[in-house]
Motif scaffolding. Structure first.
Motif, PDB file in Angstrom:
ATOM      1  N   SER A 125      -6.990  -7.855  -8.513  1.00  0.00           N
ATOM      2  CA  SER A 125      -8.280  -8.416  -8.178  1.00  0.00           C
ATOM      3  C   SER A 125      -9.251  -8.204  -9.291  1.00  0.00           C
ATOM      4  O   SER A 125     -10.102  -9.261  -9.234  1.00  0.00           O
ATOM      5  CB  SER A 125      -8.442  -7.521  -6.879  1.00  0.00           C
ATOM      6  N   ARG A 126      -9.295  -7.091  -9.984  1.00  0.00           N
ATOM      7  CA  ARG A 126     -10.289  -6.756 -11.086  1.00  0.00           C
ATOM      8  C   ARG A 126     -10.162  -7.989 -11.988  1.00  0.00           C
ATOM      9  O   ARG A 126     -11.122  -8.302 -12.624  1.00  0.00           O
ATOM     10  CB  ARG A 126      -9.966  -5.448 -11.449  1.00  0.00           C
ATOM     11  N   ARG A 132      -7.644 -15.267  -5.779  1.00  0.00           N
ATOM     12  CA  ARG A 132      -7.615 -13.957  -5.175  1.00  0.00           C
ATOM     13  C   ARG A 132      -6.777 -13.598  -3.915  1.00  0.00           C
ATOM     14  O   ARG A 132      -6.666 -14.238  -3.179  1.00  0.00           O
ATOM     15  CB  ARG A 132      -9.207 -13.595  -4.643  1.00  0.00           C
ATOM     16  N   LYS A 156       0.658  -1.113  -0.114  1.00  0.00           N
ATOM     17  CA  LYS A 156       0.140  -0.098   0.066  1.00  0.00           C
ATOM     18  C   LYS A 156       0.824   1.272   0.101  1.00  0.00           C
ATOM     19  O   LYS A 156       0.506   2.239  -0.281  1.00  0.00           O
ATOM     20  CB  LYS A 156      -1.117  -0.099   1.179  1.00  0.00           C
ATOM     21  N   SER A 186       2.342   3.163  -4.484  1.00  0.00           N
ATOM     22  CA  SER A 186       1.200   3.759  -5.425  1.00  0.00           C
ATOM     23  C   SER A 186       1.266   2.868  -6.560  1.00  0.00           C
ATOM     24  O   SER A 186       0.196   2.214  -6.971  1.00  0.00           O
ATOM     25  CB  SER A 186       1.119   5.242  -5.790  1.00  0.00           C
ATOM     26  N   HIS A 239       0.445  -0.588  -5.185  1.00  0.00           N
ATOM     27  CA  HIS A 239      -1.118  -0.576  -4.880  1.00  0.00           C
ATOM     28  C   HIS A 239      -2.126  -0.716  -5.966  1.00  0.00           C
ATOM     29  O   HIS A 239      -3.112  -1.515  -5.851  1.00  0.00           O
ATOM     30  CB  HIS A 239      -1.163   0.562  -3.942  1.00  0.00           C
ATOM     31  N   ALA A 240      -1.674  -0.012  -7.198  1.00  0.00           N
ATOM     32  CA  ALA A 240      -2.736  -0.075  -8.130  1.00  0.00           C
ATOM     33  C   ALA A 240      -2.478  -1.439  -8.720  1.00  0.00           C
ATOM     34  O   ALA A 240      -3.511  -1.873  -9.371  1.00  0.00           O
ATOM     35  CB  ALA A 240      -2.422   1.120  -9.280  1.00  0.00           C
ATOM     36  N   ASP A 268      -6.085  -9.777   2.391  1.00  0.00           N
ATOM     37  CA  ASP A 268      -5.071  -9.229   3.227  1.00  0.00           C
ATOM     38  C   ASP A 268      -4.764 -10.137   4.357  1.00  0.00           C
ATOM     39  O   ASP A 268      -3.881  -9.809   5.151  1.00  0.00           O
ATOM     40  CB  ASP A 268      -5.577  -7.902   3.451  1.00  0.00           C
ATOM     41  N   HIS A 310      -1.325 -13.529  -1.591  1.00  0.00           N
ATOM     42  CA  HIS A 310      -0.736 -12.743  -2.665  1.00  0.00           C
ATOM     43  C   HIS A 310       0.133 -13.162  -3.509  1.00  0.00           C
ATOM     44  O   HIS A 310       0.226 -13.032  -4.755  1.00  0.00           O
ATOM     45  CB  HIS A 310      -0.259 -11.201  -1.920  1.00  0.00           C
ATOM     46  N   GLN A 361      -4.691  -3.665  -6.984  1.00  0.00           N
ATOM     47  CA  GLN A 361      -6.141  -3.497  -7.430  1.00  0.00           C
ATOM     48  C   GLN A 361      -6.516  -3.960  -8.849  1.00  0.00           C
ATOM     49  O   GLN A 361      -7.686  -4.587  -9.012  1.00  0.00           O
ATOM     50  CB  GLN A 361      -6.362  -1.921  -7.493  1.00  0.00           C
ATOM     51  N   ASN A 362      -5.578  -3.951  -9.713  1.00  0.00           N
ATOM     52  CA  ASN A 362      -6.124  -4.422 -11.245  1.00  0.00           C
ATOM     53  C   ASN A 362      -5.864  -5.865 -10.899  1.00  0.00           C
ATOM     54  O   ASN A 362      -6.691  -6.529 -11.839  1.00  0.00           O
ATOM     55  CB  ASN A 362      -4.903  -3.927 -12.037  1.00  0.00           C
TER      56      ASN A 362
END
Length: 814
Positions: A432-433, A479, A419, A422, A425-426, A482, A488, A429-430
């Motif tokens: 997971s999407r 997936r 986190k 940046s 972190h992005a 946390d 991860h 996020q991608n």
């Protein structure tokens, strides 16, 4: 004599005739009631008083007050409950509370204390740490009036070592009819159920007893098998006309079909008062197993120091459960982590948790002053410096050193580092999407499997991958979470493995999708095929591949704190090595991956353009600088920063001194001063002043003996050293060093064992079994988790305990 014998025979014949008449006049509906199996209470009878029900629940839950100074006297219980109370206390045995040093009491000028060796001399003796007084177990159970050894307690230790006038010998009495000896005979008679009047009047033949034991043996084996496999016992409809009567009854039916002898004594062929198939009997059998497992764990611990590992979680019915795990070193030098108990708590405040923990320890005759370590997560109620659970335990035992779960710390470091950057972190996020888009429906998941299967077939045909049993399994994308350890890293590896298959599914969805599906797939496809995403995917794979080895090592039950901190140090060194020398090989791998999958590779010497950098008017940099400095180096630096801050315990004096015992370093540069300092500063209560002096000379012999012994070469951990000392008999030669090594090994590493217990709880208490009572759940989990111990018990051992548990109608022993 002949007339008397005839009278007794006629009495038994008359009684049998009366029993037959009573049975013949009994309605059939009443005969269906299983007198021994079910906690049978006639519906027309009024419910028992509240106090009586509470006491019965106390007996069944195994939470009787065992401290002689706090428990009620037997004559204070209802008359119809006294035998059950006696039976419960006899099952636990005398409360012989062991302490290294008992408190001083008596006259101020000549104070004396209780001695532990008195327990070996007088097996009936009990000790109350609450009152610092001695009690008599048989007299408590069967004495009719109060005495110093039943209610008030005996504390005049001066009169114990007083020769023939010893207070304990005086209590026993020389007369065979003394109060103590009479109580002792009552206890022996109470244990021998076959001599009880109801068993004599209803004496059964040897064949009937064998049939009863065989019938119960079948039920015991079924309960054991179902528990080991985490299967439900009961079914929705267990009537005779049901097509599925539940796992328990159906398993008995299956066993009966393979054995005619079993078939003749079970189910419908069993007597109505001893079928041993009711839910109550199933729970009692499981309770016998659980109590035996706990007793075995208590015997394994012995008088060793131990560590508490505690965690809480909600079960399926939203009840807060606290798992208690004990870590200790057994007599053979092996580190053990045993699941001792599961306790339902009303809240998770530190005071409530401590109260429940103290109760459990007291019930198992474990002294809180023998705690030498605490292992919890980082919640405020657990690790709070002033009011946390670890602080409250430290007030009772100042040597119970707290260690924050290292596996939790590592997970927090990974999440925090992801986190802080940046770009990283992005990336997550991608990630997971992409996983959500591809795996959100069964159709897409099947398409992913088909595409991956086709790719595997192509690679095998071209000899590009190896084949073998268990290789190239078709899975799915995982997936990241946390709170899930290693999730991860597993998510990244699954995407790298199924990259082409994922690309194929997204391409098909972009062309053939409808509405928002097409938009989500287009965005996910563009991200997936971008060089920046692929680059970070490889960077995080390298970083988390290093930390995942540490994560797996920290979850081992036999891991010791010294070796764990060495692994943390080596992990930091490997990550630093990756930062200093890993760029070229990483970039080469990324370029090769992109070329084989059609991902465009940017010109590394070109100027990097970014909207944020432009608006902030930062100096322009090359593309290579962006990926090497802003992403690669920054991600590693954040990771190292988090590891250094989270694992600050490495710098504590306790761990630094403990390294002096590590065989990898100690055998090369032995430091006797650090070892002595470790014992003096942190374990002073475990070594007397005289033993401290002896330790210095013992270390001198140890230094010239053990490191030069070929049997101790190639040892890598402190645990292996402890085992080897016991194996070759040097633990008796160097008892003080062996004791110190065991104390260090007792320090906790992680709460992985409690996490595994909660994973087992999710398997056992599911949405279809969400009405399990707390006692049943606890017994089930103890037997399921510690099945290694439960397998040692023979059926005869379980039958004997079951028979003594309460009054039984059918005889199981002659």
């Amino acid at each position: 004599m002949k007339m008397r014998k005839t009278t007794i025979e006629s009495f038994f014949k008359r009684k049998e005739r009366d029993d037959e008449e009573t049975l013949s006049n009994t309605p059939i509906s009443n005969l269906d009631t299983n007198v021994d199996d079910v906690a049978e209470v006639d519906e027309q009878q009024p419910p028992p008083p509240k106090a009586l029900r509470t006491e019965q629940e106390t007996i069944e839950s195994g939470t009787l007050i065992r401290d002689p100074g706090k428990r009620l006297q037997i004559w204070n219980y209802p008359i119809n409950q006294q035998d059950d109370i006696r039976r419960a206390y006899v099952k636990f045995g005398p409360y012989q509370f062991l302490m290294d040093l008992y408190p001083l009491s008596g006259l101020e000028d000549h104070p004396r204390r209780f001695q532990a060796h008195w327990f070996r001399m007088f097996s009936w003796l009990e000790y109350s740490p609450e009152k610092d007084a001695a009690y008599c177990f048989p007299c408590f159970l069967f004495s009719k009036k109060p005495s110093p050894f039943t209610s008030a307690g005996f504390r005049n230790w001066k009169k114990v070592n007083n020769g023939k006038d010893c207070a304990f010998l005086s209590h026993m009495g020389k007369n065979i009819n003394s109060v103590h000896n009479a109580a002792l005979r009552c206890l022996e008679d109470f244990k021998n159920q076959s001599c009880h009047i109801d068993k004599v009047l209803n004496k059964q033949t040897s064949q009937q007893i064998l049939s009863n034991r065989l019938r119960l043996k079948v039920s015991i084996d079924v309960v054991k098998w179902l528990t080991f496999q985490a299967c439900a016992f009961r079914g929705r409809d267990e009537s005779l006309w049901s097509t599925n009567r539940g796992n328990f009854l159906e398993m008995i039916k299956l066993l009966a079909s393979y054995n005619n002898e079993v078939d003749q004594v079970v189910l419908e062929n069993a007597p109505q008062n001893a079928k041993y198939t009711s839910p109550t009997i199933q729970k009692e059998i499981l309770n016998v197993f659980a109590r035996r497992v706990q007793n075995e764990i208590r015997e394994e611990i012995g008088d060793a120091k131990f560590c508490l590992i505690i965690d809480e979680a909600r079960d399926e019915s939203k009840r807060e459960q606290m798992a208690i795990v004990i870590r200790f070193v057994d007599k053979n030098g092996f580190v053990k982590e045993r699941f001792l108990d599961l306790v339902h708590v009303k809240d998770t405040t530190s005071s409530t948790l401590k109260q429940e923990i103290c109760l459990v320890l007291s019930n198992h005759n474990l002294n809180i002053e023998n705690i030498r370590g605490q292992g919890y997560d980082g919640a405020s109620n657990m690790r709070g410096e002033w009011n946390g659970l670890q602080a409250l335990i430290l007030q009772e035992c100042p040597y119970a050193y707290y260690v924050h779960c290292l596996a939790h710390q590592l997970q927090l470091a990974l999440v925090a580092a992801s986190k802080d950057s940046s770009d990283v972190h992005a990336f997550f996020q991608n990630l997971s999407r992409i996983v959500n888009v591809v795996c959100s429906s069964c159709k897409r998941n099947d398409e992913l499997h088909d595409a991956y299967e086709t790719e595997i077939a192509r690679l095998v045909a071209n000899d590009e991958i190896e084949t073998g049993r268990g290789a190239n399994q078709i899975g799915t994308l995982q997936r990241p979470g946390d709170t899930r350890w290693s999730s991860h890293f597993n998510s990244i590896c699954s995407l790298l493995r199924m990259f082409n298959a994922t690309t194929s599914v997204l391409e098909d969805l972009v062309v053939n999708g409808t509405g928002s599906q097409r938009g989500d797939a287009t965005y996910a496809f563009r991200v997936l095929m971008s060089f920046e995403f692929v680059f970070i995917l490889h960077v995080m794979k390298e970083i988390m591949g290093i930390t995942d080895k540490l994560c797996q090592a920290l979850q081992q039950k036999n891991q010791d704190i010294v070796n764990a901190m060495c692994l943390v140090s080596s992990t930091k060194s490997l990550i630093q090595k990756l930062r200093d020398f890993g760029w070229d090989s990483l970039l080469e791998n990324v370029n090769s991956f992109c070329n084989s999958r059609g991902v465009p590779i940017p010109d590394m010497s070109a100027t990097y353009s970014d909207i944020i950098r432009t608006r902030l008017k930062k100096d322009s940099v090359t593309v290579e600088h962006h990926y090497r400095v802003d992403i690669f180096t920054a991600a590693i630096d954040y990771q190292l920063k988090e590891l250094n801050s989270r694992f600050s315990e490495q710098s504590t004096e306790l761990l630094m001194l403990s390294v002096a015992l590590d065989p990898k370093d100690a055998f090369k540069s032995f430091n006797a001063c650090d070892i002595c300092s470790l014992a003096k500063k942190f374990y002073s209560s475990d070594f007397s002043d005289q033993e401290m002096i002896h330790m210095e000379y013992e270390l001198q012999h140890y230094e010239f003996d053990v490191p030069k012994d070929p049997k101790f070469h190639n040892l890598s951990t402190l645990g292996e050293l402890c085992q080897k000392l016991v194996e070759v008999g040097k633990s008796n030669v160097y008892p003080l060093i062996d004791r110190l090594i065991r104390l260090v090994l007792t320090l906790p590493v992680s709460t992985a064992t409690t996490e595994r217990a909660f994973s087992a709880m999710k398997i056992i208490k599911t949405s279809l079994r969400n009405k399990m009572e707390d006692g049943f759940l606890t017994d089930y989990m103890i037997v399921y988790i510690e099945k290694e111990i439960a397998r040692r018990f023979t059926t005869d051992m379980i039958i004997d305990d079951f028979y003594f548990m309460k009054q039984r109608r059918a005889q199981l022993k002659k």
